[in-house]
Design a protein around this motif. Structure first.
Motif, PDB file in Angstrom:
ATOM      1  N   ARG A  21     -89.901 -74.370  38.979  1.00  0.00           N
ATOM      2  CA  ARG A  21     -90.704 -73.197  39.331  1.00  0.00           C
ATOM      3  C   ARG A  21     -89.785 -72.054  39.738  1.00  0.00           C
ATOM      4  N   ILE A  22     -90.034 -70.897  39.156  1.00  0.00           N
ATOM      5  CA  ILE A  22     -89.186 -69.737  39.449  1.00  0.00           C
ATOM      6  C   ILE A  22     -89.505 -69.193  40.837  1.00  0.00           C
ATOM      7  N   THR A  23     -88.463 -68.757  41.549  1.00  0.00           N
ATOM      8  CA  THR A  23     -88.636 -68.203  42.891  1.00  0.00           C
ATOM      9  C   THR A  23     -88.973 -66.717  42.803  1.00  0.00           C
ATOM     10  N   THR A  24     -89.321 -66.128  43.960  1.00  0.00           N
ATOM     11  CA  THR A  24     -89.596 -64.685  44.003  1.00  0.00           C
ATOM     12  C   THR A  24     -88.347 -63.890  43.607  1.00  0.00           C
ATOM     13  N   ALA A  25     -87.196 -64.313  44.111  1.00  0.00           N
ATOM     14  CA  ALA A  25     -85.935 -63.653  43.742  1.00  0.00           C
ATOM     15  C   ALA A  25     -85.667 -63.815  42.255  1.00  0.00           C
ATOM     16  N   GLY A  26     -86.005 -65.003  41.730  1.00  0.00           N
ATOM     17  CA  GLY A  26     -85.815 -65.254  40.304  1.00  0.00           C
ATOM     18  C   GLY A  26     -86.676 -64.354  39.437  1.00  0.00           C
ATOM     19  N   GLU A  27     -87.932 -64.144  39.874  1.00  0.00           N
ATOM     20  CA  GLU A  27     -88.844 -63.273  39.113  1.00  0.00           C
ATOM     21  C   GLU A  27     -88.329 -61.836  39.090  1.00  0.00           C
ATOM     22  N   ARG A  28     -87.868 -61.382  40.242  1.00  0.00           N
ATOM     23  CA  ARG A  28     -87.352 -60.002  40.318  1.00  0.00           C
ATOM     24  C   ARG A  28     -86.103 -59.857  39.451  1.00  0.00           C
ATOM     25  N   TYR A  29     -85.233 -60.854  39.533  1.00  0.00           N
ATOM     26  CA  TYR A  29     -83.995 -60.809  38.726  1.00  0.00           C
ATOM     27  C   TYR A  29     -84.325 -60.872  37.239  1.00  0.00           C
ATOM     28  N   ALA A  30     -85.318 -61.678  36.882  1.00  0.00           N
ATOM     29  CA  ALA A  30     -85.719 -61.819  35.470  1.00  0.00           C
ATOM     30  C   ALA A  30     -86.226 -60.490  34.920  1.00  0.00           C
TER      31      ALA A  30
END
Length: 317
Positions: free
Chosen positions: A57-66
């Motif tokens: 599961r992608i994290t909040t930081a991961g979503e922003r970075y993506a």
């Protein structure tokens, strides 16, 4: 693994939802994908995905970075496509630097036709006899007589540079025809001073066997401008050894005659060259200009290995 490849794997993991799905999208294997994502997390100091035995599961930081990475990748792809289109279509600004005489006598009469054929190309024409650094000065192509060896550049020969020993019929009627090279010492000569070296262009005349030899002759008149040299010869001031592109106009209209068959210096840098920066993909605007000029020269009887001067009749065979 390079950063761009790592980012592609990261986005594939976001889209696929698992390392195995990302591996299929990237043509890799799950272990390589997992290690790449882990290295990226270490580099960033962030957790991009929450892992469990059953899901990723992608994290909040991961979503922003993506979101940022995806936009950057899209911008990069858009820029590459735009540049490729510019490179593959004859358009944009074409910066040409040309030797003065060649520009006036050969290039200028062709510019209108070229611009009509390629209306999306905007010409910037610099006319001078200096061997400027075309890389530093952002020049697309230079037209030069001779070239300076430079590993950054390509020098493509458009034609040899053939010399013709020219004189005006006006001069011959006044002073007569020399019968041998020794006779030239009593005749008037027009010399050309080379701007870069300040040396006089040497004179070569055929011996009794018809082989050209250097002859040390006094020049009564000297100029560093080729067209002026040709005009002085046409006006009857004396003999001049003219490059074929300078002699053509006077010979065609009968204001000059060629005393001997053409002389071609044997040096490898002899000739008229199209010089341009070495690159893997030559812009289309440069390619079409070279092709156009080559075609027009062929109509004049010129190519990389010959000029019309080879066929020009001489007064003395």
């Amino acid at each position: 693994m390079d950063k761009l490849r790592t980012l592609e794997i990261f986005l594939a993991t976001c889209d696929g939802g698992s390392f195995s799905a990302a591996a299929r999208l990237c043509g890799s294997d799950p272990s390589t994908v997992s290690k790449a994502v882990s290295r990226l997390e270490v580099e960033l100091g962030l957790t991009l995905f929450q892992r469990s035995t059953r899901q990723l599961r992608i994290t909040t930081a991961g979503e922003r970075y993506a979101r940022t990475v995806r936009k950057a990748m899209q911008d990069l792809s858009s820029c590459e496509n735009e540049l490729k289109q510019l490179n593959d279509s004859p358009s944009g600004i074409l910066r040409i630097s040309s030797a003065v005489c060649y520009a006036h006598l050969y290039l200028q009469p062709l510019l209108n036709e070229f611009c009509q054929c390629y209306p999306d190309i905007k010409l910037e024409l610099e006319v001078n006899d200096l061997h400027v650094d075309i890389v530093e000065n952002n020049v697309d192509i230079a037209l030069r007589t001779g070239f300076i060896k430079d590993s950054r550049l390509v020098a493509r020969r458009l034609s040899p540079m053939d010399f013709l020993t020219c004189v005006s019929p006006i001069y011959l009627s006044a002073y007569g025809m020399p019968s041998c090279s020794e006779d030239f010492k009593t005749h008037s000569w027009i010399g050309f001073r080379i701007k870069q070296s300040q040396q006089l262009q040497p004179i070569f005349l055929p011996d009794k066997k018809g082989e050209y030899q250097f002859v040390d002759l006094e020049r009564r008149y000297i100029t560093d401008d080729g067209e002026t040299m040709a005009y002085m010869c046409t006006d009857g001031l004396g003999f001049a050894q003219l490059p074929h592109f300078l002699a053509k106009k006077g010979l065609d209209c009968g204001e000059l005659v060629s005393l001997y068959p053409y002389y071609r210096p044997p040096q490898p840098d002899n000739g008229v060259f199209a010089i341009y920066p070495k690159r893997e993909y030559l812009p289309k605007k440069v390619r079409v200009f070279i092709d156009f000029l080559t075609e027009k020269l062929a109509e004049r009887g010129e190519s990389s290995h010959c000029t019309w001067a080879e066929e020009w009749p001489a007064l003395v065979g």
